[in-house]
Design a protein around this motif. Structure first.
Motif, PDB file in Angstrom:
ATOM      1  N   PHE A 137      11.231 -20.167 -12.666  1.00  0.00           N
ATOM      2  CA  PHE A 137      11.158 -19.388 -13.904  1.00  0.00           C
ATOM      3  C   PHE A 137      11.282 -20.310 -15.113  1.00  0.00           C
ATOM      4  O   PHE A 137      10.542 -20.174 -16.087  1.00  0.00           O
ATOM      5  CB  PHE A 137      12.265 -18.334 -13.941  1.00  0.00           C
ATOM      6  N   MET A 138      12.227 -21.251 -15.048  1.00  0.00           N
ATOM      7  CA  MET A 138      12.445 -22.158 -16.176  1.00  0.00           C
ATOM      8  C   MET A 138      11.236 -23.052 -16.395  1.00  0.00           C
ATOM      9  O   MET A 138      10.851 -23.327 -17.538  1.00  0.00           O
ATOM     10  CB  MET A 138      13.693 -23.011 -15.928  1.00  0.00           C
ATOM     11  N   ALA A 139      10.612 -23.505 -15.298  1.00  0.00           N
ATOM     12  CA  ALA A 139       9.416 -24.336 -15.422  1.00  0.00           C
ATOM     13  C   ALA A 139       8.296 -23.554 -16.103  1.00  0.00           C
ATOM     14  O   ALA A 139       7.582 -24.081 -16.981  1.00  0.00           O
ATOM     15  CB  ALA A 139       8.970 -24.818 -14.048  1.00  0.00           C
ATOM     16  N   SER A 140       8.128 -22.296 -15.728  1.00  0.00           N
ATOM     17  CA  SER A 140       7.102 -21.449 -16.339  1.00  0.00           C
ATOM     18  C   SER A 140       7.413 -21.208 -17.812  1.00  0.00           C
ATOM     19  O   SER A 140       6.517 -21.253 -18.670  1.00  0.00           O
ATOM     20  CB  SER A 140       7.014 -20.111 -15.598  1.00  0.00           C
ATOM     21  N   PHE A 141       8.694 -20.957 -18.103  1.00  0.00           N
ATOM     22  CA  PHE A 141       9.106 -20.720 -19.486  1.00  0.00           C
ATOM     23  C   PHE A 141       8.870 -21.961 -20.347  1.00  0.00           C
ATOM     24  O   PHE A 141       8.375 -21.861 -21.485  1.00  0.00           O
ATOM     25  CB  PHE A 141      10.583 -20.338 -19.531  1.00  0.00           C
ATOM     26  N   VAL A 142       9.212 -23.144 -19.818  1.00  0.00           N
ATOM     27  CA  VAL A 142       9.005 -24.395 -20.553  1.00  0.00           C
ATOM     28  C   VAL A 142       7.526 -24.612 -20.839  1.00  0.00           C
ATOM     29  O   VAL A 142       7.136 -24.985 -21.951  1.00  0.00           O
ATOM     30  CB  VAL A 142       9.585 -25.584 -19.754  1.00  0.00           C
ATOM     31  N   THR A 143       6.684 -24.374 -19.837  1.00  0.00           N
ATOM     32  CA  THR A 143       5.243 -24.556 -20.008  1.00  0.00           C
ATOM     33  C   THR A 143       4.707 -23.665 -21.116  1.00  0.00           C
ATOM     34  O   THR A 143       3.930 -24.101 -21.972  1.00  0.00           O
ATOM     35  CB  THR A 143       4.501 -24.270 -18.695  1.00  0.00           C
TER      36      THR A 143
END
Length: 283
Positions: free
Chosen positions: A201-207
């Motif tokens: 989720f955090m990786a998607s949010f950062v992207t």
């Protein structure tokens, strides 16, 4: 692989990771020459630019404050990524200890996202200068630009700290081979055991927050900029206004086009963790 084990739910933290990204490159030890040349050129060109802006009083304007910020970020991003890659090529040393791996992960992600935001700040400067030429000196002062730059540095800092902070709770019981050419966030959490949904989720949010959003803001800015340029009556005036944006547009294309190719086109074809891997399994 030697590991250190803690007594919390069989939590296992590896000593470090193996970076697999350059494994299959033939004569990979010679690639450091190319990287070294790129690194030196990046340092020298940006250092000269920063010195000219720092000591040139006529360049102490909002536009060149944004350019100075971009130069600092460019040097920082290159320093976070290239020296380690050169070390890998020279000594065929693909092992990175755990804490240095997390440090590289943070700094590469932080400075990369800062570069996206720095390009966004330059788009903001061009928007004010072209769309509000008579009020630009009031709307975009040195003080206001400094606030914009500080905000653009702070947002990625907070988000990337949270992103990297979610890595230490992960356990690694199967593999410590990172499918990338550096300690990349996605490939690192993807080889962990157990639930890494928070990391995903955090990786998607950062992207979305740190890369796609700045690119959308830049695109919207240029819609207004193009509209303002088309309203200029003289062709000479339109061309002069457009020329002030060309260098920025080139930088935007250099940064965002590879990003979109990597994260959008390649995502549709294969898993994200395999996109940037220049490697193959040994036969």
């Amino acid at each position: 692989m030697e590991t250190t084990t803690q007594d919390l739910s069989n939590f296992t933290r590896p000593v470090g990771f193996y970076i697999r990204g350059f494994y299959a490159l033939k004569n990979g030890e010679y690639y450091f020459i190319f990287l070294a040349v790129v690194y030196v050129l990046t340092l020298v060109s940006n250092a000269i630019l920063m010195l000219l802006i720092w000591f040139g009083e006529t360049l102490h304007t909002p536009k060149y404050m944004a350019v100075f910020s971009l130069a600092v970020v460019d040097v920082s991003l290159s320093s976070a990524l290239i020296p380690q890659a050169i070390h890998t090529f020279l000594f065929n040393s693909r092992f990175v200890y755990y804490n240095p791996c997390l440090a590289q992960m943070f700094f590469v992600d932080y400075f990369a996202s800062m570069e996206a935001f720095a390009l966004c700040v330059l788009a903001y400067d061009r928007l004010i200068a072209i769309c509000f030429p008579l009020r630009s000196s009031v709307l975009n002062t040195n003080c206001k630009m400094m606030v914009v730059i500080i905000v653009s540095w702070s947002i990625p800092l907070v988000i990337d700290v949270v992103m990297v902070a979610l890595i230490p709770p992960l356990a690694y019981c199967k593999s410590t081979i990172v499918n990338s050419f550096f300690c990349d966030h996605g490939p690192v959490f993807k080889i962990a055991c157990g639930d890494y949904s928070k990391n995903w989720f955090m990786a998607s949010f950062v992207t979305v927050a740190l890369y796609y959003t700045p690119s959308v803001v830049i695109a919207v800015s240029y819609i207004f900029i193009i509209g303002a340029i088309l309203r200029i009556k003289s062709s000479e005036g339109r061309w002069k206004a457009f020329k002030t944006c060309t260098s920025h547009l080139i930088l935007v294309a250099i940064f965002f086009v590879p990003l979109y190719v990597t994260y959008i086109v390649a995502w549709a074809l294969q898993p994200l963790t395999d996109v940037r891997v220049i490697a193959r399994e040994p036969e």
